[in-house]
Motif scaffolding. Structure first.
Motif, mmCIF file in Angstrom:
data_model
loop_
_atom_site.group_PDB
_atom_site.id
_atom_site.type_symbol
_atom_site.label_atom_id
_atom_site.label_comp_id
_atom_site.label_asym_id
_atom_site.label_seq_id
_atom_site.Cartn_x
_atom_site.Cartn_y
_atom_site.Cartn_z
ATOM 1 N N GLY A 134 42.267 38.272 31.906
ATOM 2 C CA GLY A 134 43.710 37.795 32.154
ATOM 3 C C GLY A 134 43.706 37.911 33.549
ATOM 4 O O GLY A 134 44.251 37.375 34.271
ATOM 5 N N ALA A 135 43.490 39.323 34.021
ATOM 6 C CA ALA A 135 43.634 39.597 35.483
ATOM 7 C C ALA A 135 42.839 38.772 36.583
ATOM 8 O O ALA A 135 43.424 38.313 37.505
ATOM 9 C CB ALA A 135 43.386 41.110 35.696
ATOM 10 N N LYS A 136 41.766 38.396 36.138
ATOM 11 C CA LYS A 136 40.876 37.475 36.825
ATOM 12 C C LYS A 136 41.436 36.186 36.967
ATOM 13 O O LYS A 136 41.411 35.650 37.990
ATOM 14 C CB LYS A 136 39.319 37.186 36.046
ATOM 15 C CG LYS A 136 38.304 38.002 36.854
ATOM 16 C CD LYS A 136 36.935 37.435 36.505
ATOM 17 C CE LYS A 136 36.426 37.704 35.218
ATOM 18 N NZ LYS A 136 35.165 37.450 34.812
ATOM 19 N N THR A 137 42.053 35.830 35.859
ATOM 20 C CA THR A 137 42.593 34.337 36.264
ATOM 21 C C THR A 137 43.867 34.197 37.084
ATOM 22 O O THR A 137 44.155 33.316 37.675
ATOM 23 C CB THR A 137 43.223 33.777 34.756
ATOM 24 O OG1 THR A 137 44.022 34.787 34.467
ATOM 25 C CG2 THR A 137 42.070 33.314 33.723
ATOM 26 N N LEU A 138 44.397 35.489 37.296
ATOM 27 C CA LEU A 138 45.655 35.447 38.078
ATOM 28 C C LEU A 138 45.116 35.639 39.759
ATOM 29 O O LEU A 138 45.811 35.915 40.465
ATOM 30 C CB LEU A 138 46.482 36.747 37.858
ATOM 31 C CG LEU A 138 47.311 36.438 36.474
ATOM 32 C CD1 LEU A 138 48.271 37.515 36.438
ATOM 33 C CD2 LEU A 138 48.133 35.220 36.912
ATOM 34 N N GLY A 139 43.603 35.973 39.712
ATOM 35 C CA GLY A 139 43.274 36.179 41.260
ATOM 36 C C GLY A 139 42.888 37.511 41.346
ATOM 37 O O GLY A 139 42.796 37.943 42.549
ATOM 38 N N LEU A 140 43.358 38.543 40.235
ATOM 39 C CA LEU A 140 43.152 39.983 40.700
ATOM 40 C C LEU A 140 41.618 40.426 40.205
ATOM 41 O O LEU A 140 41.206 39.907 39.392
ATOM 42 C CB LEU A 140 44.226 40.744 40.040
ATOM 43 C CG LEU A 140 45.523 40.243 40.362
ATOM 44 C CD1 LEU A 140 46.442 41.360 39.432
ATOM 45 C CD2 LEU A 140 45.868 41.009 41.829
ATOM 46 N N SER A 141 41.349 41.416 40.920
ATOM 47 C CA SER A 141 40.033 42.070 40.326
ATOM 48 C C SER A 141 40.326 42.517 39.032
ATOM 49 O O SER A 141 41.410 42.920 38.423
ATOM 50 C CB SER A 141 39.797 43.347 41.409
ATOM 51 O OG SER A 141 39.136 44.162 40.653
ATOM 52 N N VAL A 142 39.124 42.722 38.234
ATOM 53 C CA VAL A 142 39.144 43.036 36.909
ATOM 54 C C VAL A 142 39.437 44.576 36.816
ATOM 55 O O VAL A 142 39.982 44.814 35.523
ATOM 56 C CB VAL A 142 37.902 42.934 36.145
ATOM 57 C CG1 VAL A 142 37.342 41.457 35.935
ATOM 58 C CG2 VAL A 142 36.692 43.552 37.138
ATOM 59 N N ALA A 198 40.197 51.994 52.874
ATOM 60 C CA ALA A 198 40.008 51.937 51.307
ATOM 61 C C ALA A 198 40.856 50.697 50.789
ATOM 62 O O ALA A 198 40.455 50.061 50.218
ATOM 63 C CB ALA A 198 40.451 53.211 50.512
ATOM 64 N N TYR A 199 42.033 50.682 51.473
ATOM 65 C CA TYR A 199 42.932 49.383 50.950
ATOM 66 C C TYR A 199 42.474 48.008 51.536
ATOM 67 O O TYR A 199 42.733 47.130 50.896
ATOM 68 C CB TYR A 199 44.196 50.060 51.554
ATOM 69 C CG TYR A 199 45.597 48.955 51.029
ATOM 70 C CD1 TYR A 199 45.686 47.696 51.655
ATOM 71 C CD2 TYR A 199 46.291 49.114 49.946
ATOM 72 C CE1 TYR A 199 46.704 46.828 51.335
ATOM 73 C CE2 TYR A 199 47.047 48.469 49.408
ATOM 74 C CZ TYR A 199 47.430 47.278 50.206
ATOM 75 O OH TYR A 199 48.378 46.393 49.614
ATOM 76 N N ARG A 200 42.049 48.393 52.642
ATOM 77 C CA ARG A 200 41.437 47.102 53.470
ATOM 78 C C ARG A 200 40.216 46.533 52.434
ATOM 79 O O ARG A 200 40.193 45.192 52.339
ATOM 80 C CB ARG A 200 40.906 47.268 54.677
ATOM 81 C CG ARG A 200 40.532 46.011 55.503
ATOM 82 C CD ARG A 200 40.257 46.553 56.861
ATOM 83 N NE ARG A 200 38.897 47.332 57.049
ATOM 84 C CZ ARG A 200 37.663 46.772 56.797
ATOM 85 N NH1 ARG A 200 37.600 45.601 56.702
ATOM 86 N NH2 ARG A 200 36.579 47.544 57.020
ATOM 87 N N VAL A 201 39.175 47.274 52.035
ATOM 88 C CA VAL A 201 37.914 46.532 51.709
ATOM 89 C C VAL A 201 38.277 46.315 50.068
ATOM 90 O O VAL A 201 37.360 45.545 49.454
ATOM 91 C CB VAL A 201 36.897 47.529 51.679
ATOM 92 C CG1 VAL A 201 36.549 47.689 53.194
ATOM 93 C CG2 VAL A 201 36.976 48.754 50.835
ATOM 94 N N LEU A 202 39.339 46.742 49.595
ATOM 95 C CA LEU A 202 39.683 46.503 48.072
ATOM 96 C C LEU A 202 39.884 45.038 47.804
ATOM 97 O O LEU A 202 40.835 44.732 48.754
ATOM 98 C CB LEU A 202 40.615 47.445 47.499
ATOM 99 C CG LEU A 202 39.959 48.750 47.134
ATOM 100 C CD1 LEU A 202 41.033 49.765 46.477
ATOM 101 C CD2 LEU A 202 38.767 48.600 46.056
ATOM 102 N N LYS A 203 39.503 44.559 46.808
ATOM 103 C CA LYS A 203 40.264 43.249 46.295
ATOM 104 C C LYS A 203 41.852 43.355 45.845
ATOM 105 O O LYS A 203 41.815 44.474 45.452
ATOM 106 C CB LYS A 203 39.388 42.458 45.269
ATOM 107 C CG LYS A 203 38.055 41.876 45.442
ATOM 108 C CD LYS A 203 37.590 41.133 43.913
ATOM 109 C CE LYS A 203 36.169 41.209 44.405
ATOM 110 N NZ LYS A 203 35.691 40.914 42.921
ATOM 111 N N PRO A 204 42.386 42.398 45.934
ATOM 112 C CA PRO A 204 43.783 42.450 45.310
ATOM 113 C C PRO A 204 43.548 42.623 43.744
ATOM 114 O O PRO A 204 42.732 42.089 43.146
ATOM 115 C CB PRO A 204 44.253 41.242 45.345
ATOM 116 C CG PRO A 204 43.649 40.244 46.528
ATOM 117 C CD PRO A 204 42.137 41.070 46.626
ATOM 118 N N GLY A 205 44.304 43.816 43.391
ATOM 119 C CA GLY A 205 43.941 44.179 41.909
ATOM 120 C C GLY A 205 42.891 45.253 41.967
ATOM 121 O O GLY A 205 42.576 45.878 40.787
#
Lengths: 295, 261
Positions: free
Chosen positions: A101-109, B166-173
């Motif tokens: 679900g998170a992936k579909t929102l564009g977030l990392s798993v 760390a904040y920079r290289v992380l993906k959103p989420g």
């Protein structure tokens, strides 16, 4: 209660734009009325939870440090969980579904790490969503009755329809629902799941027009809870087309419940009648035996 | 700091075991369990020199992947022959499912030891070893799913810079996880711990690694490190949300976690 129902389009993700301004959202979408007679629990229904209006229990329960402008973490969590519901038939009520679900929102798993690893939040979110839909449905029906466009249903029919509507929302997830039920019974989930259950039953009785203030209040709710739970269990292993057996079971149980009141009276009057009969027999015997003579 | 770890590299693992009486393995396991990695995740392990976290991550992902494949097979039981043959023609099932670990360390010696260990233990795929400074990571923005730093952040001179990187290289989420020695709240345990740290550890350092000074430095740096709440505030300042910490062994070690949302 008019609620914003949103269906956000695919949004390209900027670095910290995952938390959108809530005010932006409200400007974008016109108020749409929720679907009335459809028990369609379409999984991609996004319903961001603005601070609770009305008797909706929020199981995450806190105000948190959200500021008014930005979407709060809680709202983002709700979005992720709603998106995750789509993956439940495939992955079950697990952290994997949340990750997808998170992936579909564009977030990392890795965002699935925000939730408990056994998937309980997902289930609680789903139950809470279903209850909200049910409340809306019942309210719409009540409005129609008030406007005179529909007939007021007799209580048993009303209860049957409400329970049926609520249980039908489970149909898309029915295969994994036993797993969900067992997770809801885990000790750390019981307070929240009980809370949701009781408030749903309360809602149904409220719309059924129950205004009792005596002990009846408790018995009615206990009875309906029993009916709901047993019907849910029957539905789990029902394989008839469109769950006919379940609805018939429900009908019988509701009828039983209605009759319980009469039965109680009948038992009492039968009891009285029997007692009087015995007394009469005793008096007759005394007469016959001559013990009743007065000198 | 560089010289401390240069001399310490080879005996690092042995010292870890003797100083913490082997509990450090449990701590690292708990960290990975908390992370709950899925196949396909990209991990950046900073100051991860000898690779403990990286190896655990790979193990976890491998078993998660196996479970995933088993579930898929079970699902396949109901498919027609046509569909089964089609699935065989799909690309070979990767045992790691695309997961990758990048181990980054400022110290070449530590990386060397790590590479040797990897070869020795048989980890061939999914690992990269990069020389880099936590305050200035040689990676692009928004690349990794998880960033971990286990027992490394107290050696960083400017912690706030490291957190911002760390904040920079992380993906959103993405998730930030930090495993570090921290403040013990229980007073009795605190006294015992102090006693142990200042009396026993440097001695062990001398005996096993032949280096008193480095371990004296180690113990002092633990004392100077900000306590849990303060570190949590620093992580929040860098922009992370839902920051939380979990005390292990009532505060001897703490895991801080934050999300880039």
């Amino acid at each position: 209660v008019i609620r914003c129902q949103l269906s956000p389009p695919q949004r390209p993700l900027q670095a910290s734009a995952v938390l959108r301004r809530a005010s932006d959202e409200q400007k974008k979408e016109p108020l749409a009325s929720s679907s009335q007679q459809q028990f369609d629990s379409h999984p991609t229904d996004h319903q961001p939870e603005q601070e609770p209006q009305g008797p909706r229990p929020s199981y995450t329960g806190q105000g948190g440090q959200e500021s008014e402008d930005y979407e709060s973490e809680e709202q983002l969590q709700h979005r992720i969980l709603t998106a995750a519901l789509e993956f439940v038939p495939e992955h079950g009520w697990t952290a994997e579904a949340i990750a997808e679900g998170a992936k579909t929102l564009g977030l990392s798993v890795a965002a699935a790490g925000m939730f408990h690893s056994d998937g309980s939040e997902l289930i609680l979110h789903f139950v809470s969503q279903c209850n909200t839909k049910l409340s809306d449905l019942l309210e719409q029906e009540q409005k129609l009755v008030q406007l005179g466009e529909a007939e007021k249903k007799p209580t048993d029919q009303f209860l049957r329809d409400a329970v049926e509507a609520r249980l039908r929302m489970l149909i898309p997830y029915i295969e994994k629902w036993p797993q969900a039920l067992s997770i809801l019974l885990l000790p750390h989930n019981i307070p929240s799941s009980l809370n949701l259950l009781t408030s749903m039953i309360d809602d149904i009785w409220h719309y059924a027009g129950d205004q009792s203030t005596d002990f009846n209040w408790y018995t009615r709710r206990a009875v309906l809870t029993g009916i709901y739970n047993t019907t849910e269990l029957v539905m789990m292993q029902d394989s008839s087309p469109d769950f006919e057996d379940t609805w018939r079971f429900l009908e019988n149980r509701v009828a039983d419940a209605m009759n319980m009141g009469n039965t109680a009276n009948q038992v009492q009057s039968t009891g009285e009648a029997v007692v009087q009969g015995l007394m009469g027999a005793a008096v007759t015997i005394r007469n016959l035996a001559g013990l009743n003579q007065r000198r | 700091v560089y010289q401390v770890f240069e001399s310490v590299a080879k005996k690092y693992d042995v010292m870890n075991d003797s100083m913490t009486l082997g509990i450090h393995r449990v701590w690292k396991d708990i960290l990975i369990h908390k992370m709950n990695p899925f196949p396909g995740m990209l991990l950046l392990d900073v100051a991860g020199g000898t690779g403990d976290i990286a190896f655990r991550f790979l193990n976890y992902v491998r078993s998660a992947r196996e479970r995933q494949l088993q579930r898929r097979l079970k699902h396949h039981q109901n498919l027609s022959w046509q569909e089964i043959s089609e699935s065989y023609q799909e690309e070979k099932c990767k045992s790691l499912g695309d997961s990758q670990v990048v181990v980054c360390d400022i110290n070449k010696e530590m990386l060397k030891v790590g590479k040797q260990k990897a070869q020795h233990l048989g980890y061939s795929e999914g690992l990269s070893w990069v020389l880099g400074n936590a305050e200035e990571l040689p990676f692009d923005d928004d690349k990794f799913d998880v960033y971990t730093i286990a027992f490394g952040i107290r050696n960083v001179t400017r912690i706030d810079l490291a957190l911002e990187e760390a904040y920079r290289v992380l993906k959103p989420g993405g998730r930030f996880l930090c495993l570090e020695f921290s403040h013990v709240s229980n007073p009795l345990l605190s006294r015992l711990y102090d006693l142990y740290s200042f009396q026993v550890i440097p001695v062990l350092g001398e005996v096993i690694a032949g280096d008193w000074k480095s371990y004296q430095y180690l113990v002092e740096s633990i004392r100077r490190f900000p306590p849990q709440e303060e570190l949590k505030a620093m992580i929040e300042d860098a922009g992370f949300l839902k920051v939380d910490f979990q005390n292990l062994n009532s505060g001897i070690v703490a895991i801080h976690s934050g999300f880039k949302l």
